[in-house]
Write a protein that holds these residues in place. Structure first.
Motif, PDB file in Angstrom:
ATOM      1  N   LEU A 170       0.810  -1.220   0.000  1.00 20.33           N
ATOM      2  CA  LEU A 170       0.000   0.000   0.000  1.00 20.33           C
ATOM      3  C   LEU A 170       0.841   1.266   0.000  1.00 20.33           C
ATOM      4  N   GLY A 171       1.924   1.288   0.778  1.00 17.39           N
ATOM      5  CA  GLY A 171       2.781   2.469   0.842  1.00 17.39           C
ATOM      6  C   GLY A 171       2.143   3.594   1.645  1.00 17.39           C
ATOM      7  N   GLY A 172       2.977   4.512   2.140  1.00 17.49           N
ATOM      8  CA  GLY A 172       2.480   5.680   2.863  1.00 17.49           C
ATOM      9  C   GLY A 172       1.591   5.323   4.036  1.00 17.49           C
ATOM     10  N   LEU A 173       1.953   4.296   4.787  1.00 17.92           N
ATOM     11  CA  LEU A 173       1.080   3.808   5.851  1.00 17.92           C
ATOM     12  C   LEU A 173       0.985   4.801   7.007  1.00 17.92           C
ATOM     13  N   THR A 174      -0.213   4.906   7.549  1.00 20.13           N
ATOM     14  CA  THR A 174      -0.489   5.585   8.807  1.00 20.13           C
ATOM     15  C   THR A 174      -1.411   4.663   9.590  1.00 20.13           C
ATOM     16  N   SER A 175      -1.644   4.958  10.849  1.00 22.40           N
ATOM     17  CA  SER A 175      -2.555   4.130  11.643  1.00 22.40           C
ATOM     18  C   SER A 175      -3.939   4.063  11.001  1.00 22.40           C
ATOM     19  N   LYS A 176      -4.413   5.203  10.473  1.00 23.00           N
ATOM     20  CA  LYS A 176      -5.737   5.245   9.847  1.00 23.00           C
ATOM     21  C   LYS A 176      -5.761   4.428   8.561  1.00 23.00           C
ATOM     22  N   ARG A 177      -4.716   4.519   7.741  1.00 27.97           N
ATOM     23  CA  ARG A 177      -4.685   3.754   6.494  1.00 27.97           C
ATOM     24  C   ARG A 177      -4.610   2.261   6.780  1.00 27.97           C
ATOM     25  N   VAL A 178      -3.851   1.870   7.802  1.00 20.45           N
ATOM     26  CA  VAL A 178      -3.783   0.464   8.177  1.00 20.45           C
ATOM     27  C   VAL A 178      -5.157  -0.026   8.630  1.00 20.45           C
ATOM     28  N   GLU A 179      -5.791   0.749   9.510  1.00 19.00           N
ATOM     29  CA  GLU A 179      -7.107   0.358  10.021  1.00 19.00           C
ATOM     30  C   GLU A 179      -8.125   0.247   8.887  1.00 19.00           C
TER      31      GLU A 179
END
Length: 526
Positions: A170-179
């Motif tokens: 996915l790239g550019g991961l943040t906690s929100k993007r992971v969730e």
């Protein structure tokens, strides 16, 4: 004895070597050359070194899991099944030992042991991403939480592989993007796991008042995701009427507006000026609140009940198919069809090549979901739509096109940062498979890439042929074969031209790196 784990990066591998007396972490320098490379490497270390804490956490999980397995085997050998052994089961006892050693509460210790058990039994593939530094401990915790309601072991093994693949690409991961990424996968393949969460939240609707100190208390309102967003947007519509001299922060304004609306008291500007220009009459507030819109994007087969594919709720993220159908059935819901076939004909408004059509506007916001800047989670419909390669109003053929390949949402802060701050470079790439990527290059020379988060919702968007033909493509600088402009350029035009040359150079470097990597071992460098 030494063990090594490795992570693929754009040109080489990060490695972590664990010996009997040390843990050695190797973070490669970014693929940059020149005076900025040292600063890029320093920035990469400062920003990414925390991900290697996952290796230490993975080994901690491995140690406590070994104790849990041993304790469970001992309990099975004893064969006792009494009231006390059921209360003080192996997990409870191992957690109690850990709580004493770590100096934490029993409940915190049980959470730790449960996470360790999930790491090796439920989501071992995701656990290896934690070990290899591809995800941080905080992101791993999000995966554990989002998969906690899946009970079918065969399905969980499938979800584990799907989630690991998604997070590693996915790239550019943040906690929100992971969730959100995990939520989409779980909602599509096990709707009950998501619906149960929603049912529990609905059943727990409540209003709680907690005293904070002698003069302050907090009010916690638990409600549905959509109503929570509408409440916040309505409060923002109310406070938008205060004059520029009101001294309160945005949080204080929301608090005062909420209290006023709930108690029936008037909400007034606190500037204290005789020439106050606040617009807080009932009519003005009602007019602003009437413009509050909650955007939901769903596939037709989701709404007609033939698919369990999730939908997107702007400002929240993925929601289950059942939740989307509930929202579509609300009496205040307005349904508009998003016809992507329209984009085959034209993507800019007729007579105004700068403005996208309504279909492109919606599709571009939906496929990204948030501000396209890496690390920003500002909802897409609260962002500007930005031409990645800048639109040239004086000579549209020489500037960036109004096209799906060249439009993405940016919040006002990041839109302004890109436009007015020196050294920043953004780009958008559409792969041959239709996957839309965005790239941000910092002034230090560090480039970070991420996928558009909701390609699963509108996979067709990246496959639509560009409508700008032989005109400028992002990164090309000018139409192929066209002579160099002979007129003098303004400062802004010169900046745009420089940025297009840099994008083109970045693309050539990226394509060369991909070709070299594929020639070496066939694996893409991301």
């Amino acid at each position: 004895m030494a063990t090594t784990t490795a992570e693929r990066t754009s040109s080489t591998r990060s490695s972590v070597v664990v010996t009997d007396d040390a843990i050695q972490v190797r973070i490669p320098r970014p693929d940059t050359a020149g005076p900025q490379s040292a600063r890029a490497a320093t920035l990469a270390f400062a920003a990414r070194a925390d991900s290697f804490q996952g290796l230490v956490l993975w080994h901690r999980y491995e140690a406590i899991y070994a104790l849990l397995v041993a304790r469970m085997a001992q309990a099975d050998a004893n064969g006792a099944n009494t009231e006390y052994t059921r209360v003080y089961d192996p997990l409870c006892q191992v957690a109690a030992s850990y709580a004493v050693a770590a100096g934490v509460r029993q409940r915190s210790a049980e959470h730790f042991v449960e996470a360790a058990q999930a790491c090796f039994e439920k989501i071992p593939t995701v656990g290896r991403l934690l070990r290899d530094g591809l995800i941080t401990p905080a992101w791993f915790t999000r995966v554990v939480e989002q998969t906690s309601l899946v009970i079918d072991p065969d399905l969980m093994a499938f979800l584990d592989a799907e989630i690991a693949h998604r997070l590693s690409t996915l790239g550019g991961l943040t906690s929100k993007r992971v969730e959100d990424a995990v939520k989409v996968i779980v909602a599509e393949h096990d709707p009950d796991a998501v619906m149960l969460t929603r049912e529990e939240v609905t059943a727990q609707k409540n209003v709680i008042v907690n005293p904070l100190n002698e003069g302050m208390s907090e009010v916690i309102v638990t409600t549905t995701a959509e109503d929570a967003i509408l409440i916040k947007d309505a409060l923002d519509a109310v406070i938008a009427g205060v004059c520029p001299f009101d001294p309160r922060t945005r949080g204080q304004l929301r608090s005062d507006a909420a209290a006023a609306r709930l108690t029936g008291a008037p909400f007034v500007c606190a500037c204290g000026r005789e020439d106050c220009a606040a617009e807080l009459s009932d009519e003005a507030v009602a007019a602003r609140c009437a413009r509050v819109v909650l955007h939901v994007v769903a596939r037709k087969d989701t709404l007609d009940g033939t698919s369990t594919l999730p939908a997107l709720l702007d400002g929240y993220g993925p929601i289950s198919a059942d939740h989307a159908r509930e929202l579509a059935a609300r009496p205040d819901a307005v349904r508009r069809e998003l016809n992507l076939d329209e984009l085959m004909d034209h993507q800019a408004q007729p007579g105004n090549p700068y403005r996208p059509t309504a279909a492109l506007d919606t599709a571009a916001r939906a496929v990204h979901g948030t501000c396209s800047w890496v690390g920003c989670d500002r909802p897409a419909w609260k962002c500007d739509l930005d031409h990645v390669t800048e639109f040239n109003h004086a000579d549209p053929a020489a500037g960036g096109a109004t096209c799906a390949c060249n439009l993405n949402p940016k919040c006002k802060f990041h839109h302004g940062l890109k436009t007015h701050a020196a050294g920043w470079l953004d780009d958008q790439i559409v792969g041959a498979d239709g996957v839309i990527w965005t790239e941000i290059t910092t002034p230090e020379g560090l480039t970070v890439r991420k996928q558009a988060a909701n390609g699963w919702l509108i996979p067709e968007l990246g496959l639509i042929p560009c409508s700008h033909g032989g005109a400028t493509r992002p990164g090309s600088g000018h139409a192929e074969g066209a002579p160099e402009p002979g007129r003098a350029r303004t400062r802004l035009e010169a900046k745009h031209r420089y940025r297009m040359r840099q994008r083109a150079a970045n693309r050539r470097a990226r394509e060369a790196a991909i070709a070299a990597m594929e020639a070496a071992d066939g694996e893409p460098p991301f």
